[in-house]
Design a protein around this motif. Structure first.
Motif, short mmCIF file in Angstrom:
data_model
loop_
_atom_site.label_atom_id
_atom_site.label_comp_id
_atom_site.label_asym_id
_atom_site.label_seq_id
_atom_site.Cartn_x
_atom_site.Cartn_y
_atom_site.Cartn_z
N GLU A 79 -2.41 6.40 -22.10
CA GLU A 79 -1.52 7.21 -21.29
C GLU A 79 -2.24 7.77 -20.07
N ARG A 80 -3.48 8.22 -20.26
CA ARG A 80 -4.25 8.74 -19.12
C ARG A 80 -4.52 7.64 -18.11
N ALA A 81 -4.81 6.43 -18.60
CA ALA A 81 -5.07 5.31 -17.69
C ALA A 81 -3.84 4.98 -16.85
N ILE A 82 -2.70 4.89 -17.50
CA ILE A 82 -1.47 4.55 -16.79
C ILE A 82 -1.09 5.66 -15.81
N ASP A 83 -1.22 6.92 -16.24
CA ASP A 83 -0.91 8.03 -15.35
C ASP A 83 -1.84 8.06 -14.14
N SER A 84 -3.12 7.73 -14.37
CA SER A 84 -4.07 7.70 -13.26
C SER A 84 -3.70 6.62 -12.26
N ASN A 85 -3.33 5.45 -12.76
CA ASN A 85 -2.96 4.36 -11.86
C ASN A 85 -1.67 4.67 -11.12
N LEU A 86 -0.75 5.36 -11.78
CA LEU A 86 0.50 5.75 -11.13
C LEU A 86 0.24 6.78 -10.04
N THR A 87 -0.70 7.67 -10.29
CA THR A 87 -1.08 8.66 -9.27
C THR A 87 -1.66 7.97 -8.04
N TRP A 88 -2.54 6.97 -8.27
CA TRP A 88 -3.09 6.20 -7.15
C TRP A 88 -1.96 5.50 -6.38
N ALA A 89 -1.00 4.96 -7.11
CA ALA A 89 0.11 4.28 -6.46
C ALA A 89 0.91 5.24 -5.57
N ARG A 90 1.12 6.45 -6.05
CA ARG A 90 1.88 7.43 -5.25
C ARG A 90 1.11 7.79 -3.99
N LEU A 91 -0.22 7.88 -4.09
CA LEU A 91 -1.03 8.18 -2.90
C LEU A 91 -1.00 7.01 -1.90
N GLU A 92 -0.96 5.79 -2.41
CA GLU A 92 -0.99 4.62 -1.53
C GLU A 92 0.37 4.25 -0.98
N ARG A 93 1.43 4.65 -1.68
CA ARG A 93 2.78 4.21 -1.32
C ARG A 93 3.12 4.45 0.15
N PRO A 94 2.80 5.59 0.77
CA PRO A 94 3.17 5.79 2.18
C PRO A 94 2.55 4.77 3.14
N PHE A 95 1.46 4.15 2.71
CA PHE A 95 0.80 3.18 3.58
C PHE A 95 1.34 1.75 3.39
N PHE A 96 2.26 1.56 2.45
CA PHE A 96 2.77 0.22 2.12
C PHE A 96 4.29 0.13 2.28
N ARG A 97 4.82 0.76 3.30
CA ARG A 97 6.27 0.74 3.49
C ARG A 97 6.83 -0.67 3.64
N LYS A 98 6.04 -1.55 4.26
CA LYS A 98 6.54 -2.90 4.53
C LYS A 98 6.52 -3.81 3.30
N LEU A 99 5.73 -3.44 2.28
CA LEU A 99 5.60 -4.32 1.12
C LEU A 99 6.90 -4.42 0.35
N GLY A 100 7.55 -3.27 0.10
CA GLY A 100 8.82 -3.30 -0.61
C GLY A 100 9.88 -4.08 0.15
N GLN A 101 9.90 -3.93 1.46
CA GLN A 101 10.87 -4.67 2.29
C GLN A 101 10.63 -6.17 2.18
N PHE A 102 9.34 -6.55 2.20
CA PHE A 102 9.03 -7.98 2.09
C PHE A 102 9.48 -8.55 0.75
N ILE A 103 9.17 -7.83 -0.34
CA ILE A 103 9.53 -8.34 -1.66
C ILE A 103 11.04 -8.44 -1.80
N LYS A 104 11.75 -7.44 -1.28
CA LYS A 104 13.21 -7.47 -1.37
C LYS A 104 13.77 -8.67 -0.60
N LYS A 105 13.21 -8.96 0.56
CA LYS A 105 13.66 -10.10 1.36
C LYS A 105 13.28 -11.42 0.71
#
Length: 396
Positions: A79-105
């Motif tokens: 649980e700590r490992a997954i929560d830690s990775n999710l925290t990193w993802a939240r910190l990185e998410r603002p820098f990857f706005r285009k990734l979600g758009q690409f995957i959706k397309k």
């Protein structure tokens, strides 16, 4: 038509090579479209430059600090490992706005991640950009670090039983774990003989050949090794592969042959597999991809200067299996090579050990599982798609 999206991050050449091998493997199956993308391409330039420089500076120039960070960030509790990775993802998410758009397309049916960054980001992209797709993770380190573990992963493909045991001990569902080996170039599955590849590349047909893969090593240290090997190893030829490392080629430019040992210097090449087959012994650092390619061919190896962290673990696994030796002192490289060349029975034991843990068909096995599992669980029963499992014989 089944659409597969392979996501990697170009931090080190290993992830790129593994993604390329998987793309080639998926492309061998009928009715499959494959996209392979570097997730960092869809990151802001600020993040991309910062993470690339940080990785290079830490791993190459401050290896002990890199080791401390690598080991300190490895969490035993699930649980700590997954929560830690999710925290990193939240910190990185603002820098990857285009990734979600690409995957959706792109609208893939399945996403295969070959590095931690895109895998952990998918947890958030699924929610925010509505791009939820079955996700599989291909681990390219001999020991699976906790940063590979995330929510929403349908399966992990692992190098060996040891990495599977580590994840089970952390609490990962064993049914999600599949030991396949690290995906390497499909060239490794083709039958080849030492005599044929030596003749093809104008290498000595008699005597011993040592190949040193030095692209990721310090040029001064490589120069010391090459000079000693040419002078004292007794091999017929020493082949140095510098890859993109132009400084390395310059560092050895004045080294010369002698009466018994020839020296061949190479930069970027497209026949790495041929050289591995042609060699009696290879010298390399412990990158997951290059060592997997060497193991697949059953060529003994001498491991030097592994990056602290995952490469040290790779080296330990190979050495403990008897497929290679790990040396810390440069002065020991030539004596070790001399000993091995003078004891062919020891080299034969190392070849057998390498073949026992090598996985030349890893990429094909991963592709087959993903496609078969996709059809079995996500495609409706009235689909016109034929079972991929029945087509595997045609592919291989």
């Amino acid at each position: 038509m089944t659409r597969i999206l392979i996501l990697y991050s170009s931090l080190g050449s290993g992830h790129v090579s593994a993604a390329r091998a998987l793309k080639d493997a998926f492309a061998r199956f009928p009715d499959v479209e494959v996209l392979s993308e570097d997730a960092l391409t869809y990151a802001s330039s600020v993040y991309r430059n910062a993470i690339t420089q940080l990785y290079e500076q830490l791993s190459e120039k401050v290896p002990l600090l890199y080791k401390a960070f690598y080991e300190g960030s490895d969490v035993d509790d699930l649980e700590r490992a997954i929560d830690s990775n999710l925290t990193w993802a939240r910190l990185e998410r603002p820098f990857f706005r285009k990734l979600g758009q690409f995957i959706k397309k792109a609208d893939p049916d399945v996403v295969v991640c070959v590095q931690q960054i895109p895998s952990r980001l998918l947890q958030l992209l699924d929610q925010e950009d509505e791009v939820s797709k079955p996700q599989y993770v291909v681990v390219t380190d001999t020991i699976a670090h906790s940063t590979w573990i995330n929510y929403g992963v349908n399966g992990y493909f692992l190098p060996n039983d040891l990495s599977a045991n580590f994840l089970v001990q952390r609490g990962v569902n064993p049914q999600l774990l599949h030991v396949t080996g690290i995906p390497i170039h499909l060239e490794s599955t083709k039958p080849k003989t030492k005599v044929a590849v030596r003749a093809q590349h104008d290498l000595p047909l008699d005597g011993s050949i040592i190949t040193l893969f030095g692209g990721g090593l310090n040029p001064r240290r490589v120069r010391t090794m090459v000079s000693s090997l040419v002078e004292y190893s007794g091999a017929s030829m020493v082949v140095l592969v510098a890859g993109r490392n132009g400084d390395l080629l310059e560092a050895v430019s004045d080294l010369a042959d002698n009466d018994t040992t020839k020296l061949r210097r190479l930069g970027m090449i497209d026949h790495v597999d041929d050289l591995i087959v042609a060699s009696d012994l290879t010298i390399t650092k412990a990158g997951g991809l290059i060592t997997s390619e060497i193991l697949a061919r059953g060529t003994p190896m001498v491991i030097v200067d592994p990056i602290p962290g995952q490469e040290e673990q790779n080296a330990d696994v190979i050495a403990s299996a008897g497929a290679g030796v790990q040396l810390r002192l440069l002065e020991m490289v030539t004596p070790a090579v001399q000993y091995l060349l003078q004891h062919p029975e020891r080299l034969a034991e190392m070849r057998q050990a390498a073949l026992e843990i090598g996985q030349p068909a890893a990429a094909l096995n991963i592709a087959e599982y993903v496609l078969h599992n996709w059809q079995s669980h996500y495609v409706s029963k009235d689909s016109n798609l034929e079972p991929y499992a029945e087509q595997l014989n045609d592919v291989t």
